[in-house]
Design an enzyme around this catalytic site. Structure first.
Site: not given
Ligand SMILES: [Zn+2]
Length: 365
Positions: A101, A154, A247, A252, A256, A294-295
């Site tokens: 990130s 971020t 955000e 995320d 995860h 971001d991914h």
């Molecule tokens: Zn991230």
């Protein structure tokens, strides 16, 4: 041929260790988060540049699959998927195919690829001004609204310059020295009482709602959407316009952990905030909205489900990030520039171009 066989075998083993899950709503009847009220769709060309206001919304770890899982769970409707311009962002960092990130945020915020773990600096360590800093210099107000700690990678990419995302004290210090009109998120424990008082005094809207990350979406229904609305109310008082970064930080976290229900709930929560922005944009058409990630996290894939029932069968293939390009959605003034496949560094340039500013990357003073 033997090598190929080994690759296939190791791929299968990896899959066995990760999980396939069903999202069936809170009790198997309805989605855990109330259905998103779709904002009226915006036409593709509803305003031409320059954009007076820019709202950049980042779903942390939000790949296309996360969006489609939420879309299925919400019975085939989302605010995000009404945005008329679509593209992809290539998320590679200067050091890795699979970004973290910090490098992902830096690419978006500062327009440069950096090494994983680094924030607001080039790969060789030069500090770079972020979009937020350049927008403020052009006379606009700026704000950050997130659901994890405000010192997390971020948001920190928009104000800090550090070699490691773990330098929390230096990141907190950089935020105190920065000039945001709006700061909302978690992470109060990262600041001293004096620092908190300084931020409270400097900001027009300041709220750190938790010592660390904010609680999960299911436990803060409507919180992000309401804070985005408050941020818009405050920032829109600036006649020169504003830059707001929002955000959906915890998509995320859940991905995860390979938790499909949490991933869907966080994505729906983020989508509600997108809905607030789209409704606000009906009356503020000199505004650019860009929604991206971001991914991708978790290597999620959708294996089945039922749109009518709001059910999703999802499969996570990793507990880490994956290397795929992530979706880009845009609407409003200058949105057409975001169609197609672009590097993650392009947001920095394209957003400033849309706002009529000098878009060159610049070393921070
Ligand atoms: Zn991230």
């Amino acid at each position: 041929m033997k090598t190929l066989g080994l690759f296939v075998l190791s791929g299968c083993l990896a899959l066995v260790s990760c999980s396939t899950q069903r999202y069936v709503g809170s009790h198997g009847e309805k989605p855990a988060v109330p259905a998103v009220v779709s904002a009226p769709a915006l036409p593709a060309r509803n305003a031409t540049p320059p954009a007076r206001n820019v709202i950049l919304m980042i779903g942390d770890g939000m790949g296309s699959e996360h969006v489609w899982a939420a879309w299925l769970a919400n019975q085939g409707s989302l605010n995000i998927t009404t945005l008329p311009v679509n593209g992809f962002s290539v998320t590679t960092s200067a050091s890795h195919l699979v970004t973290d990130s910090a490098a992902g945020g830096t690419a978006i915020a500062c327009g440069c690829k950096t090494k994983n773990g680094q924030l607001g600096i080039t790969a060789d360590g030069k500090p770079m001004d972020s979009l937020a800093v350049k927008m403020r210099e052009a006379g606009k107000s700026a704000g950050l609204v997130v659901t994890k700690s405000i010192t997390d990678a971020t948001p920190a990419a928009f104000y800090a310059h550090v070699k490691s995302r773990k330098e929390t004290a230096a990141i907190a210090d950089a935020l105190v020295k920065s000039d945001f009109e709006v700061i909302v998120g978690g992470g109060s424990a990262d600041f001293s009482a004096e620092q908190l008082a300084t931020l409270e005094k400097k900001c027009q809207l300041f709220e750190l709602a938790a010592p660390g990350n904010c609680v999960a979406a299911a436990k803060r229904p409507g919180w992000l959407a309401s804070r985005v609305q408050k941020a818009l109310d405050v920032l829109s008082k600036d006649k020169d316009g504003f830059f707001l970064m929002v955000e959906g930080s915890k998509i995320d976290v859940e991905a995860h952990l390979n938790l499909l229900t949490g991933t869907v709930e966080e994505t729906l929560d983020f989508d509600q905030a997108v809905g607030v922005v789209l409704r606000w944009m009906q009356k503020h058409q000199d505004t650019l909205l860009v929604v991206t990630a971001d991914h991708q996290t978790g290597g999620l894939s959708i294996l089945g489900g039922d749109k009518e029932k709001g059910e999703v069968k999802g499969h996570f293939s990793t507990h880490h990030h994956s290397g795929v390009a992530v979706p880009v959605y845009a609407a409003g003034a200058g949105a057409s520039a975001f169609a197609g496949v672009q590097e993650n560094t392009a947001f920095f340039t394209k957003i400033q171009n849309a706002a009529g500013l000098d878009s060159r990357a610049r070393t921070a003073k």
